[in-house]
Design a protein around this motif. Structure first.
Motif, mmCIF file in Angstrom:
data_model
loop_
_atom_site.group_PDB
_atom_site.id
_atom_site.type_symbol
_atom_site.label_atom_id
_atom_site.label_comp_id
_atom_site.label_asym_id
_atom_site.label_seq_id
_atom_site.Cartn_x
_atom_site.Cartn_y
_atom_site.Cartn_z
ATOM 1 N N THR A 266 0.836 -1.200 0.000
ATOM 2 C CA THR A 266 0.000 0.000 0.000
ATOM 3 C C THR A 266 0.870 1.250 0.000
ATOM 4 O O THR A 266 0.647 2.189 -0.775
ATOM 5 C CB THR A 266 -0.921 -0.002 1.245
ATOM 6 O OG1 THR A 266 -1.725 -1.164 1.198
ATOM 7 C CG2 THR A 266 -1.786 1.239 1.304
ATOM 8 N N MET A 267 1.875 1.270 0.875
ATOM 9 C CA MET A 267 2.733 2.454 0.982
ATOM 10 C C MET A 267 3.518 2.674 -0.315
ATOM 11 O O MET A 267 3.721 3.808 -0.749
ATOM 12 C CB MET A 267 3.677 2.332 2.180
ATOM 13 C CG MET A 267 2.983 2.331 3.534
ATOM 14 S SD MET A 267 1.973 3.805 3.839
ATOM 15 C CE MET A 267 3.207 5.024 4.242
ATOM 16 N N ARG B 220 2.612 1.690 -3.405
ATOM 17 C CA ARG B 220 1.713 2.066 -4.507
ATOM 18 C C ARG B 220 1.107 3.460 -4.305
ATOM 19 O O ARG B 220 1.093 4.278 -5.225
ATOM 20 C CB ARG B 220 0.586 1.018 -4.610
ATOM 21 C CG ARG B 220 -0.364 1.217 -5.795
ATOM 22 C CD ARG B 220 -1.586 0.331 -5.664
ATOM 23 N NE ARG B 220 -2.290 0.609 -4.432
ATOM 24 C CZ ARG B 220 -2.747 -0.318 -3.585
ATOM 25 N NH1 ARG B 220 -2.590 -1.589 -3.840
ATOM 26 N NH2 ARG B 220 -3.382 0.037 -2.471
ATOM 27 N N ASP B 221 0.638 3.731 -3.077
ATOM 28 C CA ASP B 221 -0.168 4.938 -2.865
ATOM 29 C C ASP B 221 0.580 6.089 -2.184
ATOM 30 O O ASP B 221 0.118 7.225 -2.215
ATOM 31 C CB ASP B 221 -1.407 4.599 -2.020
ATOM 32 C CG ASP B 221 -2.355 3.663 -2.763
ATOM 33 O OD1 ASP B 221 -2.350 3.696 -4.006
ATOM 34 O OD2 ASP B 221 -3.088 2.910 -2.105
ATOM 35 N N VAL B 222 1.693 5.794 -1.523
ATOM 36 C CA VAL B 222 2.406 6.854 -0.787
ATOM 37 C C VAL B 222 3.880 6.827 -1.217
ATOM 38 O O VAL B 222 4.772 7.191 -0.475
ATOM 39 C CB VAL B 222 2.259 6.661 0.750
ATOM 40 C CG1 VAL B 222 2.559 7.959 1.492
ATOM 41 C CG2 VAL B 222 0.866 6.179 1.130
ATOM 42 N N ARG C 90 2.362 10.571 -5.652
ATOM 43 C CA ARG C 90 1.126 10.435 -4.866
ATOM 44 C C ARG C 90 0.004 11.280 -5.480
ATOM 45 O O ARG C 90 0.275 12.256 -6.153
ATOM 46 C CB ARG C 90 1.351 10.963 -3.444
ATOM 47 C CG ARG C 90 2.387 10.269 -2.606
ATOM 48 C CD ARG C 90 3.629 11.112 -2.380
ATOM 49 N NE ARG C 90 4.603 10.397 -1.565
ATOM 50 C CZ ARG C 90 5.000 10.791 -0.349
ATOM 51 N NH1 ARG C 90 4.546 11.910 0.168
ATOM 52 N NH2 ARG C 90 5.858 10.085 0.337
ATOM 53 N N ARG D 102 -7.053 6.163 -0.202
ATOM 54 C CA ARG D 102 -7.126 4.690 -0.220
ATOM 55 C C ARG D 102 -6.148 4.122 0.816
ATOM 56 O O ARG D 102 -6.465 3.190 1.550
ATOM 57 C CB ARG D 102 -6.795 4.179 -1.630
ATOM 58 C CG ARG D 102 -6.884 2.664 -1.760
ATOM 59 C CD ARG D 102 -6.777 2.221 -3.191
ATOM 60 N NE ARG D 102 -5.585 2.794 -3.821
ATOM 61 C CZ ARG D 102 -5.527 3.222 -5.074
ATOM 62 N NH1 ARG D 102 -6.590 3.142 -5.837
ATOM 63 N NH2 ARG D 102 -4.421 3.722 -5.573
ATOM 64 N N ALA D 103 -4.946 4.684 0.885
ATOM 65 C CA ALA D 103 -3.953 4.198 1.851
ATOM 66 C C ALA D 103 -4.469 4.381 3.283
ATOM 67 O O ALA D 103 -4.337 3.470 4.117
ATOM 68 C CB ALA D 103 -2.630 4.933 1.659
ATOM 69 N N ALA E 14 2.937 4.885 9.342
ATOM 70 C CA ALA E 14 2.351 4.970 7.996
ATOM 71 C C ALA E 14 1.267 6.046 7.956
ATOM 72 O O ALA E 14 1.174 6.823 6.998
ATOM 73 C CB ALA E 14 1.780 3.616 7.586
ATOM 74 N N THR F 12 1.235 9.371 5.620
ATOM 75 C CA THR F 12 0.167 9.492 4.620
ATOM 76 C C THR F 12 -0.670 10.752 4.859
ATOM 77 O O THR F 12 -0.992 11.484 3.915
ATOM 78 C CB THR F 12 -0.726 8.238 4.650
ATOM 79 O OG1 THR F 12 0.111 7.090 4.584
ATOM 80 C CG2 THR F 12 -1.699 8.221 3.490
#
Ligand SMILES: Cc1cc2nc3c(=O)[nH]c(=O)nc-3n(C[C@H](O)[C@H](O)[C@H](O)COP(=O)(O)OP(=O)(O)OC[C@H]3O[C@@H](n4cnc5c(N)ncnc54)[C@H](O)[C@@H]3O)c2cc1C
Length: 290
Positions: free
Chosen positions: A193-194, A196-198, A202, A209-210, A233, A237
């Motif tokens: 997740t981190m 892909r999204d963070v 970004r 989503r994260a 996290a 985020t």
């Protein structure tokens, strides 16, 4: 990093680019030439984003050392050479597959010049801290400053505050914290997740989503160690969601330029991060973060 499916990914030192190694895609094109006048020697964030773009577009990304280093590779860069050989790559004769990788945690526990945190009696030093030594981009080899200089200053300061005759107790290591070890599948989900999204690039949708996934993982979490990962996290985020601009290592595709209002050092508390997350995840409230 060398992209050969190993975790953690072995690092191909930046010194290779300093020696003249070039970045190419699968078609053999030097993609940095069109992006920055410094090409392969552009700042880290620019190089990382360019590699990310090539990979995301399916064009592949490679470090080509054949011409600049060639037969001198084993002698000049023995560690990276061994990493490559272990992965079945011959960097003398073939380009090395690469991917961007985080190998430094920018920001952390706020400390002063003596390593004091805002919590009385808690000193911190090294990569875990935010001393102000970095700007919006990572400066290579600042770890020496953080780990050696600030640790010495913290040690001196702690000594001054120790009551006469007091003895430091050794730090307990290897103890399993409350709730046991983290569930490996949950850790993998958080890491994915981190990334892909963070990660390198970004945007608001990905950051929300994260935050959703972090909240979901927190709901099932018993392990203190994993809770600490989730807290970290969420702080990262939420801060990235609130920061509606791009600067250095923080790239928002929905806010591509730098904004003067963000031209400063930023701080966030857990309470503030929780409020940002709660607002972002609220289905009814229109967000103030645009
Ligand atoms: C592949 C790679 C290459 C790098 N290359 C460079 C470079 O070229 N130049 C540069 O400046 N920086 C580089 N860095 C970054 C640099 O290595 C780190 O910033 C630095 O080593 C951090 O040192 P530290 O002592 O702060 O933290 P660490 O070395 O992470 O030490 C923290 C220690 O705390 C221990 N610990 C954790 N939790 C607990 C607990 N609950 N109880 C007790 N002990 C605990 C850990 O086991 C660990 O020993 C690189 C990093 C990586 C991963």
């Amino acid at each position: 990093a060398i992209a050969v499916g190993r975790d953690p990914a072995p690092l191909a030192t930046e010194a290779l680019r300093g020696e003249g190694a070039t970045l190419i895609n699968a078609a053999g094109e030097r993609f940095m030439l069109a992006i920055d006048p410094l090409a392969e020697l552009a700042p880290r964030d620019i190089v990382a984003r360019a590699i990310h773009t090539e990979l995301a577009a399916g064009r592949g990304a490679f470090l080509d050392c054949r011409e600049a280093i060639g037969a001198e590779f084993p002698e000049k860069f023995p560690t990276v050479y061994q990493y490559c050989r272990d992965a079945g790559i011959d960097p003398v004769n073939e380009p090395i597959p690469i991917a961007p990788a985080e190998h430094f945690h920018m920001g952390g526990v706020l400390t002063d010049a003596s390593g004091r945190s805002t919590l009385d009696g808690l000193w911190a030093c090294g990569e875990t801290t935010s001393t102000g030594a970095h700007g919006a981009n990572r400066l290579a080899s600042n770890s020496l400053l953080e780990a050696v200089v600030f640790s010495a200053r913290a040690a001196d300061d702690i000594k001054e505050h120790m009551p006469d005759g007091a003895v430091m107790q050794p730090v307990p290591t290897g103890e399993v914290a409350a709730g046991g070890e983290p569930d490996p599948a949950a850790v993998t989900r958080l890491r994915e997740t981190m990334t892909r999204d963070v990660g390198v690039v970004r945007d608001r949708a990905g950051l929300i989503r994260a935050l959703e996934i972090i909240a979901e993982l927190e709901g099932d979490c018993l392990s203190t160690r994993f809770r600490n990962m989730l807290t970290t996290a969420r702080l990262i985020t939420a801060a990235a969601l609130a920061r509606t601009e791009s600067r250095g290592g923080h790239e928002r595709s929905d806010f591509p330029g730098s904004a003067e209002t963000w031209h400063r050092r930023t701080f966030i508390t857990l309470e503030e991060a929780d409020a940002i997350a709660a607002e972002a995840l609220s289905p009814t409230v229109e967000s103030v973060f645009g």
